[in-house]
Design an enzyme around this catalytic site. Structure first.
Site, short mmCIF file in Angstrom:
data_model
loop_
_atom_site.label_atom_id
_atom_site.label_comp_id
_atom_site.label_asym_id
_atom_site.label_seq_id
_atom_site.Cartn_x
_atom_site.Cartn_y
_atom_site.Cartn_z
N HIS A 189 0.85 -1.19 0.00
CA HIS A 189 0.00 0.00 0.00
C HIS A 189 0.88 1.24 0.00
O HIS A 189 1.94 1.23 0.63
CB HIS A 189 -0.90 0.02 1.25
CG HIS A 189 -2.07 0.92 1.10
ND1 HIS A 189 -2.00 2.26 1.38
CD2 HIS A 189 -3.33 0.68 0.66
CE1 HIS A 189 -3.18 2.80 1.13
NE2 HIS A 189 -4.01 1.87 0.69
N ASP A 218 -8.00 -5.51 0.37
CA ASP A 218 -8.51 -6.35 -0.71
C ASP A 218 -8.10 -7.81 -0.59
O ASP A 218 -8.58 -8.65 -1.34
CB ASP A 218 -8.02 -5.81 -2.07
CG ASP A 218 -8.69 -4.50 -2.39
OD1 ASP A 218 -9.87 -4.36 -2.04
OD2 ASP A 218 -8.05 -3.63 -2.98
N1 CMC Z 1 4.13 -7.56 -4.79
C1 CMC Z 1 5.46 -7.54 -4.98
N2 CMC Z 1 6.22 -6.42 -4.86
C2 CMC Z 1 5.58 -5.29 -4.53
C3 CMC Z 1 4.21 -5.24 -4.33
C4 CMC Z 1 3.47 -6.43 -4.46
N3 CMC Z 1 2.14 -6.44 -4.28
N4 CMC Z 1 3.84 -3.98 -4.03
C5 CMC Z 1 4.97 -3.25 -4.05
N5 CMC Z 1 6.02 -4.04 -4.36
C6 CMC Z 1 7.43 -3.62 -4.42
C7 CMC Z 1 7.69 -2.83 -5.70
O1 CMC Z 1 8.13 -3.67 -6.73
C8 CMC Z 1 8.73 -1.84 -5.25
O2 CMC Z 1 9.96 -2.49 -5.24
P1 CMC Z 1 11.32 -1.66 -5.58
O3 CMC Z 1 11.41 -0.59 -4.53
O4 CMC Z 1 12.40 -2.69 -5.48
O5 CMC Z 1 11.12 -1.12 -6.97
C9 CMC Z 1 8.37 -1.54 -3.78
O6 CMC Z 1 7.64 -2.70 -3.33
C10 CMC Z 1 7.51 -0.31 -3.62
O7 CMC Z 1 6.38 -0.43 -4.49
P2 CMC Z 1 5.76 0.76 -5.31
O8 CMC Z 1 5.04 0.21 -6.50
O9 CMC Z 1 6.80 1.80 -5.57
O10 CMC Z 1 4.74 1.31 -4.24
P3 CMC Z 1 3.48 2.19 -4.54
O11 CMC Z 1 3.19 2.92 -3.28
O12 CMC Z 1 3.67 3.00 -5.78
O13 CMC Z 1 2.35 1.11 -4.88
C11 CMC Z 1 0.51 -0.38 -4.66
C12 CMC Z 1 1.35 0.72 -3.98
C13 CMC Z 1 -0.72 -0.67 -3.79
C14 CMC Z 1 0.01 0.11 -6.04
C15 CMC Z 1 1.38 -1.64 -4.83
O14 CMC Z 1 1.80 -2.11 -3.56
C16 CMC Z 1 0.65 -2.76 -5.58
O15 CMC Z 1 0.69 -2.78 -6.81
N6 CMC Z 1 0.00 -3.72 -4.85
C17 CMC Z 1 -0.80 -4.73 -5.49
C18 CMC Z 1 -2.16 -4.16 -5.88
C19 CMC Z 1 -3.07 -3.97 -4.68
O16 CMC Z 1 -3.21 -4.84 -3.84
N7 CMC Z 1 -3.74 -2.80 -4.65
C20 CMC Z 1 -4.75 -2.49 -3.62
C21 CMC Z 1 -4.35 -1.34 -2.73
S1 CMC Z 1 -5.41 -1.26 -1.28
C22 CMC Z 1 -6.97 -0.85 -1.90
C23 CMC Z 1 -7.01 0.51 -2.49
O17 CMC Z 1 -6.71 1.49 -1.79
O18 CMC Z 1 -7.39 0.64 -3.64
#
Ligand code: CMC
Length: 431
Positions: free
Chosen positions: A308, A366
């Site tokens: 998140h 989720d």
């Molecule tokens: N699985 C594997 N690696 C992950 C994941 C994951 N679910 N989420 C983040 N990472 C890694 C990512 O690859 C990155 O690694 P690095 O720093 O080495 O490049 C690091 O963790 C930080 O991730 P980010 O993408 O820069 O973080 P963000 O804040 O931009 O993204 C997120 C947040 C929710 C989009 C992401 O964690 C994700 O894609 N999660 C899966 C989708 C999900 O479950 N979404 C629902 C969110 S809760 C409900 C809502 O509010 O809508």
């Protein structure tokens, strides 16, 4: 907004600029950069808004480090346990918990706005039968501005109030109708003798041919899912609603924009994607393979329902959701549901894996919601529409707050331009 004695000094090419710092009631201090371009002639750069507060708000507070979510100061776990969705709606919209009389009046108004204009049913019929219910929701909610034109004048406080009631009251009817249409069953009208969650179950699962018994435990679980999704401060869809509204667009158009944004798998679409992922994993012995894929930089696969932007600890909503999943599955006699078994083992494996620990990736809301919804009989395509109907009150509360904010102005980000500078047009024969 309290201006503190604190200021920050920014120095560019030897020239110093003082930036005021505001202290919030909770959370980190905020630097005010509004005059920066006017005085220093520079923009700030923050794609994804990772360090930018886009507004001030008094509705919801998240402490991502602690894993805390407060609505108007009340912790989400207390609201999920002791309150119910419509009371939380009142709280979000009005700032305080209602008295018994206020709650009765509010519930009465919402209940009496649940029917949709009969001609709206023709709109549903215009969609292909296999349309995703979110596609239908985007279209039908946008079309509300045509059906309820008498509540689109945002300068009139009474029209704003009616639009808010209409959106909160009609969203379950629209989501249920999108579902009924997709499975070829007749639309089921709302029933005013039922509470909000029971009425939604009734509109989704009853058919004219026989009586439908609403299970109070399932209705309570449904209400809890609504409550846990009600608001989440300035997330992508809420910011979309605010940005759309900043131009003066009507509330139905703004909420339709919010629904479109919510649909994506990184946001509200994650509950559908998560359940599909649990199905794809299939059995506990395949978990290491998927964990390895999630960690592999060359593989786009991510563990859906994990991670998140704000929570760097357990999502407090996920804790309540997990407990609810156990209750619902036990009630339905499906404790051995293979997806729940995979989910529990996956959570355990990920939490104990250094990759997820280092990056502070925990299960989010989720992760468990899809399991409950599937056990209740909803197809995966309905998961995000249910999120949308729950979040409507959050969108509406933030929209209402924004319109009452004297600092409200059109949202207009700037850019770091890296394209070609001015050049002369080349005639086609010379290219
Ligand atoms: N699985 C594997 N690696 C992950 C994941 C994951 N679910 N989420 C983040 N990472 C890694 C990512 O690859 C990155 O690694 P690095 O720093 O080495 O490049 C690091 O963790 C930080 O991730 P980010 O993408 O820069 O973080 P963000 O804040 O931009 O993204 C997120 C947040 C929710 C989009 C992401 O964690 C994700 O894609 N999660 C899966 C989708 C999900 O479950 N979404 C629902 C969110 S809760 C409900 C809502 O509010 O809508």
């Amino acid at each position: 907004m309290t201006e503190t004695q604190k200021t920050a000094t920014l120095t560019i090419d030897g020239e110093s600029y003082e930036l005021p710092i505001y202290s919030p009631s909770a959370g980190p201090d905020v630097l005010d950069i509004r005059k920066l371009y006017g005085t220093a002639g520079v923009f700030t750069y923050d794609p994804g808004f990772t360090s930018t507060a886009s507004c001030d708000s008094t509705i919801t507070f998240i402490d991502g480090g602690k894993g805390e979510l407060l609505h108007r100061g009340y912790p989400i776990d207390q609201l999920a346990e002791k309150s119910h969705y419509l009371e939380v709606c009142y709280l979000l919209l009005n700032g305080e918990l209602p008295s018994a009389a206020e709650l009765e009046e509010f519930e009465n108004i919402v209940t009496r706005h649940t029917m949709i204009h009969d001609q709206m049913h023709y709109l549903f019929r215009g969609f292909r039968r296999d349309a995703h219910p979110m596609a239908i929701m985007v279209g039908v909610v946008g079309a509300m501005s045509a059906f309820y034109h008498d509540s689109t004048d945002i300068t009139d406080p009474r029209q704003r109030e009616i639009a808010a009631f209409r959106l909160i009251a009609k969203m379950p009817t629209i989501a249920a109708a999108a579902y009924k249409y997709s499975i070829g069953q007749p639309f089921v009208h709302p029933r005013n003798d039922l509470d909000y969650a029971s009425n939604f179950l009734h509109m989704c699962f009853s058919v004219p041919a026989e009586e439908y018994q609403i299970n109070p435990i399932l209705a309570r679980a449904m209400d809890r899912i609504f409550t846990l999704h009600a608001d989440h401060e300035q997330n992508a869809s809420t910011s979309t609603v605010r940005l759309a509204s900043s131009s003066g667009a009507n509330p139905f158009a703004c909420v339709a924009a919010g629904i479109a944004c919510l649909w994506g798998p990184a946001h509200g679409g994650a509950n559908q994607a998560c359940l599909e992922m649990l199905g794809e994993i299939g059995s506990v012995d395949r978990i290491p393979e998927f964990i390895a894929r999630a960690k592999d930089k060359n593989d786009p696969f991510r563990l859906m329902g994990f991670g998140h932007r704000v929570y760097k600890n357990f999502d407090p909503r996920a804790k309540v959701m997990k407990q609810s999943a156990d209750e619902v599955l036990e009630l339905l006699g499906v404790e051995n549901n293979p997806k729940l078994q995979v989910a529990k083992a996956l959570e355990e494996a990920a939490i104990n894996d250094p990759y997820f620990a280092e990056k502070k990736l925990f299960p989010n809301v989720d992760f468990y919601s899809g399991i409950i919804l599937e056990a209740m009989g909803f197809p995966t395509s309905m998961f995000t529409p249910i999120f949308a109907l729950s979040r409507t009150v959050g969108w509406v509360s933030q929209w209402k707050e924004m319109l009452n904010d004297p600092q409200n102005k059109i949202g207009r980000p700037r850019q770091l331009y890296l394209g070609e500078t001015e050049r002369d047009y080349t005639d086609i024969e010379n290219r």
